[in-house]
Design an enzyme around this catalytic site. Structure first.
Site, PDB file in Angstrom:
ATOM      1  N   ASP A  93      -7.990   0.768  -2.387  1.00 36.70           N
ATOM      2  CA  ASP A  93      -9.059   0.353  -3.318  1.00 36.70           C
ATOM      3  C   ASP A  93     -10.243   1.317  -3.298  1.00 36.70           C
ATOM      4  O   ASP A  93     -11.364   0.940  -3.677  1.00 36.70           O
ATOM      5  CB  ASP A  93      -9.544  -1.082  -3.018  1.00 36.70           C
ATOM      6  CG  ASP A  93      -8.445  -2.115  -3.207  1.00 36.70           C
ATOM      7  OD1 ASP A  93      -7.597  -1.926  -4.105  1.00 36.70           O
ATOM      8  OD2 ASP A  93      -8.420  -3.101  -2.448  1.00 36.70           O
ATOM      9  N   HIS A 101      -7.825  -4.553  -9.503  1.00 38.10           N
ATOM     10  CA  HIS A 101      -8.216  -5.324  -8.323  1.00 38.10           C
ATOM     11  C   HIS A 101      -9.093  -6.495  -8.779  1.00 38.10           C
ATOM     12  O   HIS A 101     -10.019  -6.292  -9.570  1.00 38.10           O
ATOM     13  CB  HIS A 101      -8.980  -4.434  -7.332  1.00 38.10           C
ATOM     14  CG  HIS A 101      -9.332  -5.159  -6.078  1.00 38.10           C
ATOM     15  ND1 HIS A 101      -8.391  -5.472  -5.116  1.00 38.10           N
ATOM     16  CD2 HIS A 101     -10.502  -5.703  -5.659  1.00 38.10           C
ATOM     17  CE1 HIS A 101      -8.980  -6.156  -4.148  1.00 38.10           C
ATOM     18  NE2 HIS A 101     -10.254  -6.305  -4.454  1.00 38.10           N
ATOM     19  N   ILE A 104       0.850  -1.198   0.000  1.00 40.58           N
ATOM     20  CA  ILE A 104       0.000   0.000   0.000  1.00 40.58           C
ATOM     21  C   ILE A 104       0.885   1.247   0.000  1.00 40.58           C
ATOM     22  O   ILE A 104       1.829   1.344   0.788  1.00 40.58           O
ATOM     23  CB  ILE A 104      -0.978  -0.032   1.201  1.00 40.58           C
ATOM     24  CG1 ILE A 104      -1.980  -1.185   0.977  1.00 40.58           C
ATOM     25  CG2 ILE A 104      -1.706   1.304   1.360  1.00 40.58           C
ATOM     26  CD1 ILE A 104      -2.947  -1.406   2.115  1.00 40.58           C
ATOM     27  N   LEU A 105       0.579   2.177  -0.894  1.00 41.51           N
ATOM     28  CA  LEU A 105       1.374   3.404  -0.999  1.00 41.51           C
ATOM     29  C   LEU A 105       0.796   4.470  -0.067  1.00 41.51           C
ATOM     30  O   LEU A 105      -0.418   4.547   0.132  1.00 41.51           O
ATOM     31  CB  LEU A 105       1.366   3.894  -2.448  1.00 41.51           C
ATOM     32  CG  LEU A 105       2.071   2.941  -3.438  1.00 41.51           C
ATOM     33  CD1 LEU A 105       1.666   3.245  -4.878  1.00 41.51           C
ATOM     34  CD2 LEU A 105       3.591   3.008  -3.276  1.00 41.51           C
TER      35      LEU A 105
HETATM   36  C1  GAR Z   1      -3.907 -10.113 -10.016  1.00 39.65           C
HETATM   37  O1  GAR Z   1      -5.010 -10.969  -9.876  1.00 39.65           O
HETATM   38  C2  GAR Z   1      -4.243  -8.732  -9.512  1.00 39.65           C
HETATM   39  O2  GAR Z   1      -5.555  -8.345  -9.783  1.00 39.65           O
HETATM   40  C3  GAR Z   1      -4.061  -8.915  -8.026  1.00 39.65           C
HETATM   41  O3  GAR Z   1      -2.918  -9.735  -7.915  1.00 39.65           O
HETATM   42  C4  GAR Z   1      -2.788 -10.556  -9.071  1.00 39.65           C
HETATM   43  C5  GAR Z   1      -1.419 -10.332  -9.675  1.00 39.65           C
HETATM   44  O4  GAR Z   1      -1.161 -11.217 -10.716  1.00 39.65           O
HETATM   45  N1  GAR Z   1      -3.904  -7.662  -7.359  1.00 39.65           N
HETATM   46  C6  GAR Z   1      -4.347  -7.422  -6.122  1.00 39.65           C
HETATM   47  O5  GAR Z   1      -4.874  -8.259  -5.433  1.00 39.65           O
HETATM   48  C7  GAR Z   1      -4.120  -6.005  -5.625  1.00 39.65           C
HETATM   49  N2  GAR Z   1      -4.951  -5.737  -4.486  1.00 39.65           N
HETATM   50  P1  GAR Z   1      -0.023 -10.941 -11.802  1.00 39.65           P
HETATM   51  O6  GAR Z   1       1.264 -10.651 -11.043  1.00 39.65           O
HETATM   52  O7  GAR Z   1       0.056 -12.221 -12.580  1.00 39.65           O
HETATM   53  O8  GAR Z   1      -0.461  -9.785 -12.640  1.00 39.65           O
END
Ligand code: GAR
Length: 206
Positions: A153, A112, A95-96
């Site tokens: 978010d 998200h 989180i930034l």
């Molecule tokens: C993705 O599903 C993204 O939406 C989620 O992490 C995964 C990363 O996958 N992000 C979050 O949960 C942020 N809150 P990736 O590294 O293969 O793109």
């Protein structure tokens, strides 16, 4: 036409980064170009993807930077040095701070893996989001791209796409379907929309 300079922040596998790279190559992202990938983990496979695509990458860890403040200072320096217009959080699991997000108003976007305001906020990331959706018994979930502000978010929503939950789904199956049907399409589309807006606004200032 001048293109918006994009930095992509990652922490893991980087499939969303790959979707952005592929979309740029395919001409679906026309108004921006990925100039930098920053990972907060040295072992993130996303770094390999950046390398294969010939994109400059950096690893910055909170520990090496002496904490969150040091991390954000180094990150800001790297972004500002390269005159980055848009920061895309693509699976960035940190989180930034408010001072960081306030420095880039409507210039940071995040993907998200749920339909915000469901299953989002602090503690909801990666597989945990899909576990929560299955636990709750919802029949539809999806993905959201939104601007990033000081509320985790909580920034303005840019695009959303729904995905059906099927009987027998596991968190892993659901994660894959949400990525395939929603995330990998939505993120490049949102990137193009925001880059187009940023370039339009930049044009007016010059
Ligand atoms: C993705 O599903 C993204 O939406 C989620 O992490 C995964 C990363 O996958 N992000 C979050 O949960 C942020 N809150 P990736 O590294 O293969 O793109």
């Amino acid at each position: 036409m001048t293109k918006a300079k994009i930095a992509v922040l990652v922490s893991g596998g980087g499939t969303n980064l790959q979707a952005l790279i592929d979309a740029e190559r395919a001409g679906k992202i026309k108004s921006g170009e990925i100039k930098l990938v920053v990972s907060n983990s040295a072992s993130a496979y996303a770094l390999e993807r950046a390398k294969k695509a010939g994109i400059e990458s950096l690893t910055l860890t909170r520990r090496d930077c002496g904490g969150q403040e040091g991390f954000e200072k180094r990150l800001m320096d790297a972004l500002d040095e390269r005159e980055i217009d848009l920061i895309i959080l693509a699976g960035f699991m940190s989180i930034l701070s408010e001072s960081f997000t306030a420095h880039y108003p409507k210039r940071i976007i995040n993907i998200h893996p749920a339909l915000i305001p469901a299953f989002c906020g602090k503690g909801y990331y990666g597989l945990k989001v899909h576990e929560a959706a299955l636990r709750c018994g919802v029949k539809v979930t999806g993905a959201t791209v939104h601007y990033v502000n000081e509320i985790p978010d909580g920034g303005e929503i840019i695009l959303q796409k729904a995905v059906n939950i099927r009987p027998g789904d596991t968190p892993e199956l659901l994660r894959r379907r949400v990525m395939e049907q929603a995330e990998w399409k939505l993120l490049p589309r949102a990137a193009e929309l925001v880059c187009r807006r940023l370039m339009r606004e930049k044009g007016k200032r010059i």
